[in-house]
Design an enzyme around this catalytic site. Structure first.
Site, PDB file in Angstrom:
ATOM      1  N   SER A   1      -3.867  -1.726   0.199  1.00 25.69           N
ATOM      2  CA  SER A   1      -3.036  -1.494   1.295  1.00 25.69           C
ATOM      3  C   SER A   1      -2.916  -3.051   2.033  1.00 25.69           C
ATOM      4  O   SER A   1      -3.960  -3.758   2.040  1.00 25.69           O
ATOM      5  CB  SER A   1      -3.745  -0.566   2.317  1.00 25.69           C
ATOM      6  N   GLU A   2      -1.768  -2.979   2.303  1.00 22.89           N
ATOM      7  CA  GLU A   2      -1.280  -4.685   2.796  1.00 22.89           C
ATOM      8  C   GLU A   2      -1.916  -5.168   3.817  1.00 22.89           C
ATOM      9  O   GLU A   2      -2.069  -6.282   4.100  1.00 22.89           O
ATOM     10  CB  GLU A   2       0.292  -4.869   2.798  1.00 22.89           C
TER      11      GLU A   2
END
Lengths: 232, 217
Positions: free
Chosen positions: B45-46
């Site tokens: 997840s960025e």
């Protein structure tokens, strides 16, 4: 040991003035410097340009500064669900510069590392690249992006020591680690401030040289934006 | 015709052993529920986590552990946390193998539009522009047509672009397509959907070679 410790949020934010550019760490409401934001509201500085991935929610985070019209320009990647933000943006009271998230992070990191500009493929062929220099590397087009220039950077960490060393927890590291040392003066608010020598040097995420002023926040609400759970 | 869950189920078949995968918000998030348990996959997840796990049990949520949708999450054994610049180093540096995201429009040359509708409130592109500009394997999950019944698979996108010439595969409620040579190659049909229906619902150039199988869900 060079001490970076200041006594409280008031001392930490000393010198912040109207019209300045301020970086603020956090992703959504995760890892935001809540004590410093409260003090910015209290100080009533206005005409601020804020560089922050998001703009808070109506009644928390940067939303508190928006409510009092203290921000005139917001540089973010995603501004989410914030009715007051939307109203000010549509009426033209608030200038908004939307930037791809990875580019935003790298513009902070470049400022931290003394790199004036870099090339990234993000945004090539889109309106983000309009007016910017583009160049081909290895057969692929890239856009030139400049490092940010900010007066203050305000970050939040889990633990810190008097020397300014920081340790983050979980995904609250996000932009906080990239923004430390990326402005003329970096302010770190921490949940727990300990004497130098207490933290293990192997476990420091950001060395104290990147932090000019460190203080322990009085209280942390740590609000959750999307509480999502599963049943046992 | 496929439900959103079925689209996610079909895309999950594209996730291979050893893949690091970034999932966008919406249908892509559901893909995690259908990935085979026989393979090793890590979700990135960025906002700064690799090795994302399911949502926490009630009472165990931690404000400091969220995904890019700002939802509380947990981590799997082997997980790591990192800052945003490092996160996009993984993405830009092509260390993440597969990106799955939603779209408003996709064109036959692989352009994607998914962040802005002129005249409407713009919320921002988040990490989408960085993801589509760098990933080599980009799958779009979306409904085949918009609310007005118009094709979202177009010759040219009409909305402001997120990225150019980047989408490699599209899975809609009607079919699976590969994008190459500036055309949509029809690979599979949703159960009960005819080639004719797909043709009628697709504005972009469609290539139909031989017998098109039904997808296996």
């Amino acid at each position: 040991m060079i001490s970076r410790k200041v006594n409280n949020v008031k001392e930490a934010l000393n010198g912040i003035q109207d019209g300045q550019t301020i970086m603020l760490g956090g992703f959504g409401l995760c890892g935001i410097p809540e004590n410093s934001i409260a003090e910015l509201v209290n100080k009533n500085v206005t005409n601020l340009t804020c560089i922050s991935n998001n703009a808070g929610v109506d009644d928390f985070g940067l939303g508190l500064l928006l409510q009092k019209r203290q921000i005139t320009k917001m540089i973010s990647s995603y501004v989410g669900e914030n009715a007051e933000f939307e109203r000010q943006m549509l009426s033209g009271e608030l200038d908004v510069e939307l930037t791809p998230q990875g580019t935003l992070a790298e513009k902070c990191r470049a400022a931290q590392a003394g790199i004036p500009a870099f090339f990234t493929p993000a945004g090539y062929g889109t309106e983000v690249a309009e007016g910017k220099e583009t160049r081909e590397f290895k057969g692929k087009m890239h856009v030139m992006e400049l490092a940010y220039k900010a007066d203050f950077s305000i970050v939040k960490a889990w633990k810190g020591d008097e020397a300014g060393n920081l340790i983050f927890k979980g995904t609250a590291r996000n932009f906080n680690a990239c923004m430390a040392g990326a402005a003329k003066i970096t302010i770190a608010e921490v949940e727990e401030l300990v004497p130098a020598g207490t933290l293990n040097p192997n476990e420091i995420h950001i060395p104290g040289i990147m932090v000019n002023r460190i203080f322990q926040g009085e209280k942390f609400e740590k609000r959750i934006e999307q509480r999502t759970v599963r049943q046992k | 015709m496929l439900s959103k869950e079925d689209i996610a189920k079909r895309i999950a078949q594209e996730v291979k052993d050893g893949y690091y995968v970034n999932l966008g918000i919406g249908i892509p998030t559901l893909v995690a529920n259908y990935v085979s348990t026989d393979i090793s996959v890590e979700f990135q997840s960025e906002n700064g986590v690799l090795g994302m796990g399911p949502f926490p049990f009630e009472g165990e949520e931690d404000a400091d552990i969220i995904n890019a949708g700002k939802q509380t999450i947990t981590t799997m054994p082997g997980a790591s946390f990192f800052d945003s610049a490092t996160s996009f180093s993984m993405i830009r540096g092509k260390h993440v193998h597969l990106t799955i995201l939603g779209a408003m429009e996709v064109s036959e040359n692989g352009d994607i539009a998914n962040w802005k509708i002129p005249g409407k409130m713009v919320k921002g592109m988040g990490g989408a522009m960085d993801l589509v500009a760098s990933a080599e394997n980009i799958i779009v999950a979306m409904m085949h047509t918009n609310k007005r019944g118009e094709s979202k698979l177009l010759k040219r996108c009409s909305l402001p672009l997120t990225g150019v010439g980047c989408v490699t595969k599209v899975v809609t409620n009607l079919a699976v397509f590969e994008i190459k040579n500036n055309q949509f190659y029809l690979l599979e049909r949703a159960p009960g959907v005819s080639v004719e229906e797909i043709k009628n619902a697709t504005e972009g150039t469609l290539v139909i070679e031989g017998e098109i199988p039904e997808m296996n869900l």
